[in-house]
Design a protein around this motif. Structure first.
Motif, PDB file in Angstrom:
ATOM      1  N   GLY A 236      40.390  38.188  41.615  1.00  0.00           N
ATOM      2  CA  GLY A 236      39.517  39.193  41.781  1.00  0.00           C
ATOM      3  C   GLY A 236      38.414  39.217  40.932  1.00  0.00           C
ATOM      4  O   GLY A 236      37.358  40.247  40.743  1.00  0.00           O
TER       5      GLY A 236
ATOM      6  N   PRO B  55      38.396  49.562  48.776  1.00  0.00           N
ATOM      7  CA  PRO B  55      39.383  48.235  49.194  1.00  0.00           C
ATOM      8  C   PRO B  55      40.455  48.231  47.815  1.00  0.00           C
ATOM      9  O   PRO B  55      39.985  48.431  46.705  1.00  0.00           O
ATOM     10  CB  PRO B  55      38.567  46.972  49.278  1.00  0.00           C
ATOM     11  CG  PRO B  55      37.342  47.488  48.463  1.00  0.00           C
ATOM     12  CD  PRO B  55      36.926  48.727  48.528  1.00  0.00           C
ATOM     13  N   THR B  56      41.660  47.666  48.077  1.00  0.00           N
ATOM     14  CA  THR B  56      42.663  47.461  47.151  1.00  0.00           C
ATOM     15  C   THR B  56      43.138  46.063  47.273  1.00  0.00           C
ATOM     16  O   THR B  56      43.039  45.480  48.678  1.00  0.00           O
ATOM     17  CB  THR B  56      43.815  48.498  47.298  1.00  0.00           C
ATOM     18  OG1 THR B  56      44.261  48.530  48.460  1.00  0.00           O
ATOM     19  CG2 THR B  56      43.177  50.080  46.954  1.00  0.00           C
ATOM     20  N   GLY B  57      44.037  45.630  46.343  1.00  0.00           N
ATOM     21  CA  GLY B  57      44.949  44.398  46.375  1.00  0.00           C
ATOM     22  C   GLY B  57      44.303  43.542  45.022  1.00  0.00           C
ATOM     23  O   GLY B  57      43.489  43.835  44.434  1.00  0.00           O
ATOM     24  N   PRO B  58      45.157  42.535  44.641  1.00  0.00           N
ATOM     25  CA  PRO B  58      44.938  41.753  43.492  1.00  0.00           C
ATOM     26  C   PRO B  58      43.603  40.993  43.610  1.00  0.00           C
ATOM     27  O   PRO B  58      43.385  40.457  42.497  1.00  0.00           O
ATOM     28  CB  PRO B  58      46.188  40.864  43.740  1.00  0.00           C
ATOM     29  CG  PRO B  58      46.702  40.692  44.976  1.00  0.00           C
ATOM     30  CD  PRO B  58      46.274  42.168  45.530  1.00  0.00           C
ATOM     31  N   ASN B  59      43.089  40.713  44.689  1.00  0.00           N
ATOM     32  CA  ASN B  59      42.101  39.880  44.884  1.00  0.00           C
ATOM     33  C   ASN B  59      40.589  40.633  44.991  1.00  0.00           C
ATOM     34  O   ASN B  59      39.729  40.082  45.042  1.00  0.00           O
ATOM     35  CB  ASN B  59      42.189  38.799  46.106  1.00  0.00           C
ATOM     36  CG  ASN B  59      42.244  39.609  47.501  1.00  0.00           C
ATOM     37  OD1 ASN B  59      42.602  40.853  47.382  1.00  0.00           O
ATOM     38  ND2 ASN B  59      41.895  39.033  48.620  1.00  0.00           N
ATOM     39  N   VAL B  60      40.794  42.137  44.648  1.00  0.00           N
ATOM     40  CA  VAL B  60      39.578  42.828  44.674  1.00  0.00           C
ATOM     41  C   VAL B  60      39.082  43.172  43.518  1.00  0.00           C
ATOM     42  O   VAL B  60      39.793  43.577  42.516  1.00  0.00           O
ATOM     43  CB  VAL B  60      40.096  44.059  45.295  1.00  0.00           C
ATOM     44  CG1 VAL B  60      38.737  45.182  45.246  1.00  0.00           C
ATOM     45  CG2 VAL B  60      40.569  44.113  46.753  1.00  0.00           C
TER      46      VAL B  60
ATOM     47  N   THR C 135      39.467  34.829  45.211  1.00  0.00           N
ATOM     48  CA  THR C 135      40.089  35.150  46.190  1.00  0.00           C
ATOM     49  C   THR C 135      41.652  35.204  45.661  1.00  0.00           C
ATOM     50  O   THR C 135      42.404  35.904  46.290  1.00  0.00           O
ATOM     51  CB  THR C 135      40.125  34.372  47.481  1.00  0.00           C
ATOM     52  OG1 THR C 135      40.639  32.957  46.924  1.00  0.00           O
ATOM     53  CG2 THR C 135      38.898  34.395  47.933  1.00  0.00           C
ATOM     54  N   THR C 136      42.029  35.187  44.380  1.00  0.00           N
ATOM     55  CA  THR C 136      43.531  35.166  43.946  1.00  0.00           C
ATOM     56  C   THR C 136      43.080  36.292  42.944  1.00  0.00           C
ATOM     57  O   THR C 136      44.138  37.521  42.740  1.00  0.00           O
ATOM     58  CB  THR C 136      43.856  33.848  43.438  1.00  0.00           C
ATOM     59  OG1 THR C 136      43.941  32.853  44.461  1.00  0.00           O
ATOM     60  CG2 THR C 136      45.350  34.207  42.750  1.00  0.00           C
TER      61      THR C 136
ATOM     62  N   THR D 231      35.114  48.239  54.466  1.00  0.00           N
ATOM     63  CA  THR D 231      36.351  49.015  54.186  1.00  0.00           C
ATOM     64  C   THR D 231      35.784  49.806  52.651  1.00  0.00           C
ATOM     65  O   THR D 231      35.163  49.385  51.911  1.00  0.00           O
ATOM     66  CB  THR D 231      37.426  47.963  53.544  1.00  0.00           C
ATOM     67  OG1 THR D 231      37.679  47.004  54.628  1.00  0.00           O
ATOM     68  CG2 THR D 231      38.720  48.663  53.144  1.00  0.00           C
TER      69      THR D 231
END
Length: 708
Positions: free
Chosen positions: A417, A362-367, A414-415, A359
């Motif tokens: 980042g 990548p995006t998201g709160p765990n990144v 994983t929560t 990817t």
């Protein structure tokens, strides 16, 4: 009475011959005469009678009538040679005669006392007859198949004959410096390029023909994953802006990853290749030259390998660390990687690591903050068939592998980042997972650390050919001559070049050459039939065949070619020193002197240092030289009993060699002649006694009548 008179006559002839021999004791080339006698017809008083039955045979009874002259022979023995030191005095050692002529008749002689007359002809100054032979043509060629006549005079025009020799070959020797600089022709970029990380600017040094350094900088920016729009080639997976800065001047372009290679395209998206050509401004007098910047060595592929500690022999050591290294690329994720690990009992387990689902950004709160790429990670124990780590299963709560420029591949909470480092810890009990960067043990009691710190994405470098060093060129000149004797100054320039394509397999160095006259190129190593000079690793010229330059004079002389011999050139570290050592041409020269060889070849020496054959002296032998007729003045002519003259070159076919600076002396032997003189004198005296005795007897006969 008549017998005595005949004896007086022949002995008088013998005395004449002996006197002539003694008189010619110092005559050059004179051959002594010899007299032989024979008895005259005898008066037969009684014929011979054959034996009968009762009486024996009877011999004839004959009374001789005197003596007669048998012959006067010429003794053709070799006379001694007398040194004179004069280069026109000639003596024949062995058989043969010089041929001389007076314009109408050919004579033969052993008298070699010749000299040059005012016409440049070799003549006998005593009698004016001219030496005969074969005259050479303007090129020094002699045709010995032509017949010799009374007009076959050899001319040696000292001081008036001129000669010109057109150059046909020139030879060079010396060294070309192996440590000289090399002009750059190509700058090549290599390595892996991935949009997840922009590489730092790549600086490469290139060199002009004088070894001066120039800086080329290649900078990549604005990476785009799976670009779209006008001008994008079909199948492009990456695009980059490229800035090529050479000595402060910048050229901008866009490069695309297509099919695993990086290429340029036109405004319609047509692929243009993997290179850019820039013009380098030479410095310090060096000429401008093009440089090709080659991007074909860049790839967008992954190339990952792994290794683990531990062993099962000779000592069992448990594996605790498995390290992965190499390049990861979003375009082409790596294939599964397998390595062997060992437990405390020495049992082996095959551990397979697979990176999935690449990817970009990548995006998201765990990144983790700053991550530009992410991969799911699966780790399996192939030996037992169990999964040890799998970020694709949400319930495992295990981290992907994230790439952060400057930090490499990391694991994250994983929560939140939060970055947890570069390792995966396979330390949980078998069958249990996570959270974050934790996975199950290989087998019970065997935790394992998986290290990702040696993985990277973009990894590019650049290098150019060429180098700095001593002067990479060398010039030298040679003077050659055309058919009119005019000189042409030809300058040869040798230039170091990269070996390049088409070179012999053992070539270690290459030099190009050009030949110029008055600044105009007349031939070069690229001319038809010529080639560059290739040297092997020992500095020896590989192909030693001659090369050719072509010269077109403007003075009326015919165009001509010169064969160039480079075979003695070397290429070792040291000052260049190539120079012309010889050429076979010459300007106009005047005949200054000449020499005569033992085979009768007359060679002229000209003021320009050249030599040329001027003629060939002819000699003759006879099957019966004693049959020659003496004509006086040391001359002979052929007779019906001498045989035909066999004319040819001296020292061949039984003809003797010529000795220069010598004259043949008379072969008269005084001791023999004086002995023969005494014998002839006694013979003459004895015959006078016969006449005196007969006279007394006749007187007695007359007295008989008077007495009666």
């Amino acid at each position: 009475m008549f017998s005595g008179v005949s004896g007086l006559q022949v002995h008088q002839t013998d005395l004449d011959v002996i006197g002539n021999n003694i008189a010619n004791i110092n005559t050059v080339g004179y051959k002594a005469g010899r007299v032989t006698f024979e008895d005259q017809l005898s008066q037969t008083i009684r014929d011979a009678a054959s034996p009968g039955a009762n009486v024996g045979g009877q011999n004839p009874a004959q009374v001789g009538l005197g003596v007669m002259l048998g012959s006067v022979d010429t003794l053709q023995t070799q006379g001694n040679l007398e040194t004179t030191g004069k280069n026109t005095d000639l003596a024949i050692q062995g058989s043969g005669y010089f041929l001389v002529g007076d314009g109408s008749t050919v004579y033969y002689t052993r008298d070699g006392s010749f000299d040059l007359d005012s016409a440049g002809e070799l003549v006998n100054p005593a009698n004016g007859v001219k030496l005969l032979g074969y005259q050479a043509d303007a090129n020094g060629k002699v045709d010995t198949t032509q017949p010799i006549t009374a007009n076959s005079v050899i001319k040696i025009p000292v001081g008036t004959l001129t000669a010109v020799k057109q150059t046909t070959e020139a030879t060079f020797q010396g060294n070309l410096d192996a440590s000289s600089s090399l002009q750059s022709t190509t700058a090549k970029l290599t390595g892996n390029l991935d949009v997840s990380q922009t590489p730092p600017a790549i600086n490469t040094t290139i060199y002009d023909s004088l070894g001066n350094a120039h800086t080329l900088q290649v900078a990549f920016s604005n990476p785009v994953f799976n670009p779209t729009g006008a001008g994008v080639p079909a199948g492009a997976t990456q695009s980059w802006k490229v800035a090529l800065t050479l000595d402060g001047a910048t050229t901008n372009a866009t490069i695309y990853a297509v099919g695993g290679k990086f290429v340029f395209a036109n405004s319609s998206g047509a692929v243009l290749g993997s290179s850019q050509v820039l013009n380098v401004i030479g410095s310090g007098g060096a000429p401008n030259f093009p440089i090709t910047v080659d991007f074909s060595g860049l790839t967008d592929s992954s190339n990952v390998s792994d290794s683990a500690n531990g062993q099962n022999t000779p000592t069992k050591i448990t594996s605790t660390l498995m390290s992965l290294s190499g390049n990861m690329n979003l375009d082409n994720p790596p294939a599964p990687i397998t390595t062997t690990v060992y437990d405390s009992a020495g049992n082996a387990y095959q551990i397979q690591t697979t990176f999935l689902n690449p990817t970009y950004n990548p995006t998201g709160p765990n990144v983790p903050t700053g991550a530009t790429a992410a991969y799911d990670v699966q780790i399996k124990n192939l030996t037992t068939g169990t999964t040890l780590y799998d970020s694709t299963v949400a319930g495992n709560n295990e981290s992907k592998a994230y790439y952060i420029p400057g930090q490499g591949f990391v694991l994250a909470n994983t929560t939140t980042g939060a970055v947890l480092g570069n390792t995966i810890q396979l330390s949980s009990a078998p069958g249990t997972y996570g959270p974050n960067n934790t996975g199950a043990q290989v087998v019970a009691g065997m935790p394992l650390t998986v290290d990702l710190s040696k993985l990277s994405t973009t990894n590019t470098t650049g290098a150019a050919d060429g180098r700095t060093g001593s002067q990479p060129s060398w010039s030298t000149a040679v003077q050659v001559y055309d058919s009119l004797g005019m000189s042409h100054l030809i300058t040869f320039n040798f230039t170091r070049a990269l070996v390049g394509s088409g070179a012999p397999s053992n070539a270690a160095a290459r030099w190009e050459w050009t030949a110029t006259e008055n600044g105009q190129v007349i031939s070069s190593s690229t001319s038809a039939g010529n080639q560059a000079l290739f040297f092997d690793s020992s500095g020896n010229l590989i192909d030693t065949n001659n090369q050719t330059i072509n010269i077109t004079p403007t003075n009326g002389a015919a165009p001509f070619s010169v064969s160039i011999n480079f075979s003695n050139l070397t290429q070792i570290a040291g000052n260049s020193s190539v120079a012309a050592t010889s050429q076979d041409g010459a300007p106009m020269g005047v005949l200054q002197s000449f020499s005569i060889a033992q085979d009768g070849t007359i060679t002229g020496v000209f003021s320009n240092g050249q030599t040329r054959v001027l003629g060939q002296i002819a000699t003759a032998i006879f099957s019966n030289p004693g049959g020659l007729t003496k004509q006086g003045q040391n001359l002979y002519s052929a007779s019906s009993n001498s045989g035909l003259a066999q004319v040819g070159m001296p020292n061949q076919g039984g003809r003797g060699q010529i000795n220069v600076g010598f004259l043949e002396m008379s072969n008269v032997d005084l001791s023999t002649e004086f002995t023969n003189l005494i014998i002839a004198e006694r013979g003459f005296q004895a015959n006078t006694r016969i006449v005196t005795t007969v006279d007394n007897l006749l007187q007695d006969v007359i007295n008989l009548k008077q007495g009666g």
